[in-house]
Design a protein around this motif. Structure first.
Motif, PDB file in Angstrom:
ATOM      1  N   ARG A 136      10.644 -49.154  19.430  1.00 25.89           N
ATOM      2  CA  ARG A 136       9.164 -49.128  19.611  1.00 25.89           C
ATOM      3  C   ARG A 136       8.436 -48.627  18.403  1.00 25.89           C
ATOM      4  NH1 ARG A 136       7.982 -50.266  24.962  1.00 25.89           N
ATOM      5  NH2 ARG A 136       5.870 -50.584  23.853  1.00 25.89           N
ATOM      6  N   ARG A 137       7.867 -49.496  17.821  1.00 24.30           N
ATOM      7  CA  ARG A 137       6.932 -49.170  16.589  1.00 24.30           C
ATOM      8  C   ARG A 137       5.534 -49.135  16.855  1.00 24.30           C
ATOM      9  NH1 ARG A 137      10.287 -53.010  15.550  1.00 24.30           N
ATOM     10  NH2 ARG A 137      12.358 -52.725  14.527  1.00 24.30           N
ATOM     11  N   ASP A 138       5.028 -49.526  17.969  1.00 21.11           N
ATOM     12  CA  ASP A 138       3.608 -49.617  18.473  1.00 21.11           C
ATOM     13  C   ASP A 138       3.086 -48.287  18.617  1.00 21.11           C
ATOM     14  OD1 ASP A 138       5.580 -50.529  20.611  1.00 21.11           O
ATOM     15  OD2 ASP A 138       4.100 -50.198  22.000  1.00 21.11           O
ATOM     16  N   PRO A 139       1.604 -47.932  18.443  1.00 24.42           N
ATOM     17  CA  PRO A 139       1.082 -46.748  18.142  1.00 24.42           C
ATOM     18  C   PRO A 139       1.545 -45.632  19.153  1.00 24.42           C
ATOM     19  CG  PRO A 139      -0.612 -48.467  17.836  1.00 24.42           C
ATOM     20  CD  PRO A 139       0.855 -49.133  18.323  1.00 24.42           C
ATOM     21  N   PHE A 140       1.773 -45.739  20.434  1.00 28.01           N
ATOM     22  CA  PHE A 140       1.878 -44.795  21.453  1.00 28.01           C
ATOM     23  C   PHE A 140       3.190 -44.033  21.082  1.00 28.01           C
ATOM     24  CE2 PHE A 140       3.863 -43.264  25.191  1.00 28.01           C
ATOM     25  CZ  PHE A 140       2.788 -42.427  25.813  1.00 28.01           C
ATOM     26  N   PHE A 141       4.341 -44.650  20.480  1.00 28.29           N
ATOM     27  CA  PHE A 141       5.410 -44.000  20.202  1.00 28.29           C
ATOM     28  C   PHE A 141       5.492 -43.085  18.984  1.00 28.29           C
ATOM     29  CE2 PHE A 141       6.264 -47.194  23.437  1.00 28.29           C
ATOM     30  CZ  PHE A 141       7.028 -46.646  24.241  1.00 28.29           C
ATOM     31  N   ILE A 142       5.992 -41.980  19.193  1.00 24.93           N
ATOM     32  CA  ILE A 142       6.377 -41.146  18.050  1.00 24.93           C
ATOM     33  C   ILE A 142       7.512 -41.475  17.055  1.00 24.93           C
ATOM     34  CG2 ILE A 142       6.526 -38.732  17.361  1.00 24.93           C
ATOM     35  CD1 ILE A 142       4.938 -38.222  19.956  1.00 24.93           C
ATOM     36  N   LYS A 143       8.557 -41.599  17.973  1.00 26.61           N
ATOM     37  CA  LYS A 143       9.969 -41.875  17.433  1.00 26.61           C
ATOM     38  C   LYS A 143      10.774 -42.934  18.176  1.00 26.61           C
ATOM     39  CE  LYS A 143      14.199 -39.336  15.992  1.00 26.61           C
ATOM     40  NZ  LYS A 143      14.349 -39.815  14.831  1.00 26.61           N
ATOM     41  N   PRO A 144      11.037 -44.108  17.435  1.00 29.23           N
ATOM     42  CA  PRO A 144      11.709 -45.128  17.968  1.00 29.23           C
ATOM     43  C   PRO A 144      12.989 -44.646  18.457  1.00 29.23           C
ATOM     44  CG  PRO A 144      10.634 -45.780  15.928  1.00 29.23           C
ATOM     45  CD  PRO A 144      10.505 -44.487  15.747  1.00 29.23           C
ATOM     46  N   ALA A 145      13.481 -45.270  19.385  1.00 31.22           N
ATOM     47  CA  ALA A 145      14.652 -44.837  20.023  1.00 31.22           C
ATOM     48  C   ALA A 145      16.131 -45.260  19.204  1.00 31.22           C
ATOM     49  CB  ALA A 145      14.851 -45.115  21.321  1.00 31.22           C
ATOM     50  N   GLY A 146      15.559 -46.423  18.570  1.00 30.19           N
ATOM     51  CA  GLY A 146      16.738 -47.096  17.910  1.00 30.19           C
ATOM     52  C   GLY A 146      17.919 -47.861  18.513  1.00 30.19           C
ATOM     53  N   GLY A 147      17.581 -47.853  19.803  1.00 24.96           N
ATOM     54  CA  GLY A 147      18.516 -48.867  20.591  1.00 24.96           C
ATOM     55  C   GLY A 147      18.014 -48.867  22.067  1.00 24.96           C
TER      56      GLY A 147
END
Length: 328
Positions: free
Chosen positions: A301-312
């Protein structure tokens, strides 16, 4: 003063291009799905839709649940039985008799005395999994923001692909013909118990259930049921009519009082309904570039709400988009 104005203008000229070159907003999974072209959507045949009409709720509102049956070659012994049960109108007058919190809503004949239609198949446990077929394979890649999204196609089954899965239940995962599957070796695969999955209730092994007793997952994905119970479909509409029902107070969520059960008015294959009443749905092709980008966005998740992508993401956190289509 003139010198100051020229200096200021020069400074602005240096700043404006920087603003003009700001990167476009990264689309969310939902935005990717919304932008998918019509050619990336696949219609679900009405003959593959099971329509369950429950008794109206306390306010008199209709409650319809629509289930898509899993396609061949998966779970076809049970699917054949389900089609026979629906054609015989066997479920009419039965009920939802079990609702267990964070688990399943189950329906069928609570008395276990209703005679079954003739000709139902006894399905072996070996049918919980499906061997892949064929040889060879190809690779294709889809580009997302300049990065390659490689999908490795095993070629063992037409359209079947496997990618590594890091979870407690499998080592590989796949999306085939709009459905999620898991595997340990890439040689056999099985449909998984995600939210909304419909399975066949059974007694102790070697009983595999006839298909007369069905349940829908209404809680966290119970992946421990994979390869232990047949997955035969998924709810594509109306899951709220099952997930919002009062929880049973008996063992395993069974209703102790018959008055608590929710009556089933009818269950029909959609083609048996009048054309104007037949539900119509389509799913985002899991072989499309749009789905590849959507799946990548669900995992990162790279859209603005997310701080850190889970990567999976667990396979059940990449639900295949399904949407209704207007009547023609």
């Amino acid at each position: 003063m003139k010198h100051l104005l020229l200096t200021a203008a020069a400074a602005v000229s240096l700043i404006l291009p920087a603003f003009a070159e700001e990167p476009a907003a990264i689309p969310s999974p939902g935005e990717i799905v919304a932008a998918a072209p019509a050619s990336d959507w696949v219609a679900i045949a009405p003959s593959d839709l099971l329509v369950m009409d429950l008794a109206p709720d306390a306010k008199g509102k209709a409650r319809r649940v629509v289930i898509q049956l899993i396609p061949a070659p998966f779970s076809q012994g049970w699917i054949g039985n389900i089609r026979k049960l629906a054609a015989a109108h066997w479920w009419d007058g039965t009920s939802v008799n079990r609702v267990q919190d964070n688990y399943v809503a189950q329906w069928g004949d609570a008395t276990e005395k209703k005679a079954l239609p003739a000709g139902l198949e006894v399905v072996p446990e070996s049918e919980y999994v499906t061997p892949t077929k064929g040889t060879g394979g190809t690779n294709r890649s889809v580009t997302q923001d300049g990065r390659p999204l490689v999908l490795s196609w095993s070629g063992r089954y037409p359209g079947w692909s496997w990618t590594d899965a890091d979870d407690a239940y499998s080592t590989k995962r796949s999306f085939l013909a709009g459905w999620p599957f898991a595997s340990t070796d890439g040689r056999i695969g099985w449909p998984v118990h995600c939210y909304g999955a419909v399975g066949v209730g059974r007694n102790m092994s070697p009983d595999t259930g006839s298909g007369a007793e069905l349940y829908a997952v209404i809680g966290h994905a119970p992946r421990h049921l994979d390869r232990n119970i047949a997955v035969v479909g998924r709810v594509v509409s109306g899951i709220e009519h099952l997930s919002s029902l009062p929880r049973g107070t008996g063992a395993l969520g069974f209703y102790e009082d018959a008055a608590e059960r929710v009556a089933i008015r009818s269950i029909r294959v959609a083609t048996e309904l009048p054309a104007a009443d037949q539900p119509r749905f389509e799913y985002l092709s899991t072989e499309s570039d749009s789905f590849a980008r959507y799946a990548d966005a669900r995992q990162n998740r790279r859209d603005p709400f997310f701080i850190k992508p889970a990567g999976g993401a667990d396979i059940c956190n990449i639900p295949v988009p399904v949407r209704p289509t207007p009547a023609k």
